[in-house]
Design a protein around this motif. Structure first.
Motif, mmCIF file in Angstrom:
data_model
loop_
_atom_site.group_PDB
_atom_site.id
_atom_site.type_symbol
_atom_site.label_atom_id
_atom_site.label_comp_id
_atom_site.label_asym_id
_atom_site.label_seq_id
_atom_site.Cartn_x
_atom_site.Cartn_y
_atom_site.Cartn_z
ATOM 1 N N ALA A 44 0.832 -1.201 0.000
ATOM 2 C CA ALA A 44 0.000 0.000 0.000
ATOM 3 C C ALA A 44 0.870 1.255 0.000
ATOM 4 N N ILE A 79 -4.185 1.324 -4.825
ATOM 5 C CA ILE A 79 -3.880 2.571 -4.120
ATOM 6 C C ILE A 79 -3.421 3.642 -5.109
ATOM 7 N N LEU A 113 -6.386 5.100 -6.966
ATOM 8 C CA LEU A 113 -7.131 5.995 -6.080
ATOM 9 C C LEU A 113 -6.412 7.329 -5.943
ATOM 10 N N LYS A 114 -5.106 7.284 -5.753
ATOM 11 C CA LYS A 114 -4.294 8.502 -5.645
ATOM 12 C C LYS A 114 -4.370 9.315 -6.943
ATOM 13 N N GLU A 162 0.903 12.394 1.300
ATOM 14 C CA GLU A 162 1.032 11.029 0.774
ATOM 15 C C GLU A 162 2.403 10.445 1.092
ATOM 16 N N THR A 192 2.506 9.605 4.745
ATOM 17 C CA THR A 192 1.712 8.394 4.981
ATOM 18 C C THR A 192 2.470 7.160 4.545
ATOM 19 N N PHE A 224 -5.335 1.301 8.952
ATOM 20 C CA PHE A 224 -5.282 1.916 7.627
ATOM 21 C C PHE A 224 -6.327 1.303 6.706
ATOM 22 N N LEU A 277 -9.339 3.266 4.903
ATOM 23 C CA LEU A 277 -9.499 3.251 3.455
ATOM 24 C C LEU A 277 -10.898 2.795 3.065
ATOM 25 N N LEU A 286 -13.107 5.401 0.789
ATOM 26 C CA LEU A 286 -13.353 5.120 -0.618
ATOM 27 C C LEU A 286 -14.793 5.395 -1.053
#
Length: 206
Positions: free
Chosen positions: A12, A126, A129-130, A153, A156, A174, A178, A182
């Motif tokens: 991740a 991931i 999504l980013k 980011e 993280t 985490f 998430l 989401l």
């Protein structure tokens, strides 16, 4: 179970920044006793590998904080981040750490492709999504939010990598966060699309 969480957390992290988890694993394996990489993955602790990863990290950190350039970087990283996620999951899930002293044979066996595939899938998810969130942030803040989001980011990714290695049970936190974020993000993105479509239609009518 813990080695699965270790691999998941590292993969991740790679989805956010390809080089941070690999660099941390290699550096900790080379200079500390926090993690002991298995035979097939000890190359991560090689001095030249660490230097290359550090140089690539600098490029990634700078490029990801510049609007427009960050989009180009995300396109390039569509291949790099999942690959790094596969490597991170494969190495991390088979490594001995301060928490995992005897990794399960399924993950520790060299030549197993399933852990690497799992890492690729996690990191790709991931990353997507980013990549979807960044244009929304840039548009909403006229680009000002790009460096802020990128720094968050990166932070993280660092924290997630260290947690995955030192206290992998916290990776569950985490995953829960998430799972909560989401659906909200997807709804918000759909709302923005509807708003833009309505604005275009209103403009045509005028």
């Amino acid at each position: 179970m813990l080695e699965l969480l270790t691999g998941t957390g590292l993969a991740a992290s790679a989805g956010l920044n390809a080089y941070i988890p690999l660099l941390l694993m290699g550096g900790l394996a080379r200079y500390t006793s926090v993690i002991d990489l298995p035979g097939g993955w000890q190359w991560l602790g090689n001095g030249w590998v660490l230097a290359i990863l550090a140089a690539l990290l600098v490029v990634e950190v700078v490029a990801d904080k510049v609007p427009v350039v960050d989009h180009v970087n995300d396109v390039v990283q569509t291949v790099v981040r999942p690959t790094a996620g596969g490597l991170a999951f494969g190495a991390g899930s088979a490594a001995e750490t301060v928490t995992v002293s005897d990794p399960d044979s399924f993950f520790a066996s060299e030549g197993q492709w399933l852990p690497v595939l799992a890492g690729v899938i996690i990191a790709l998810g991931i990353h997507l999504l980013k990549s979807a969130a960044r244009p929304v942030i840039n548009a909403a803040t006229a680009g000002v939010g790009a460096p802020v989001a990128s720094t968050a980011e990166d932070a993280t990714s660092v924290v997630m990598s260290l947690v995955a290695i030192i206290l992998p049970v916290l990776v569950l936190v985490f995953l829960v966060a998430l799972a909560l974020f989401l659906p909200w993000f997807l709804r918000r993105r759909a709302e923005r699309r509807r708003e833009r479509r309505a604005a275009r239609e209103a403009g045509f009518r005028v």
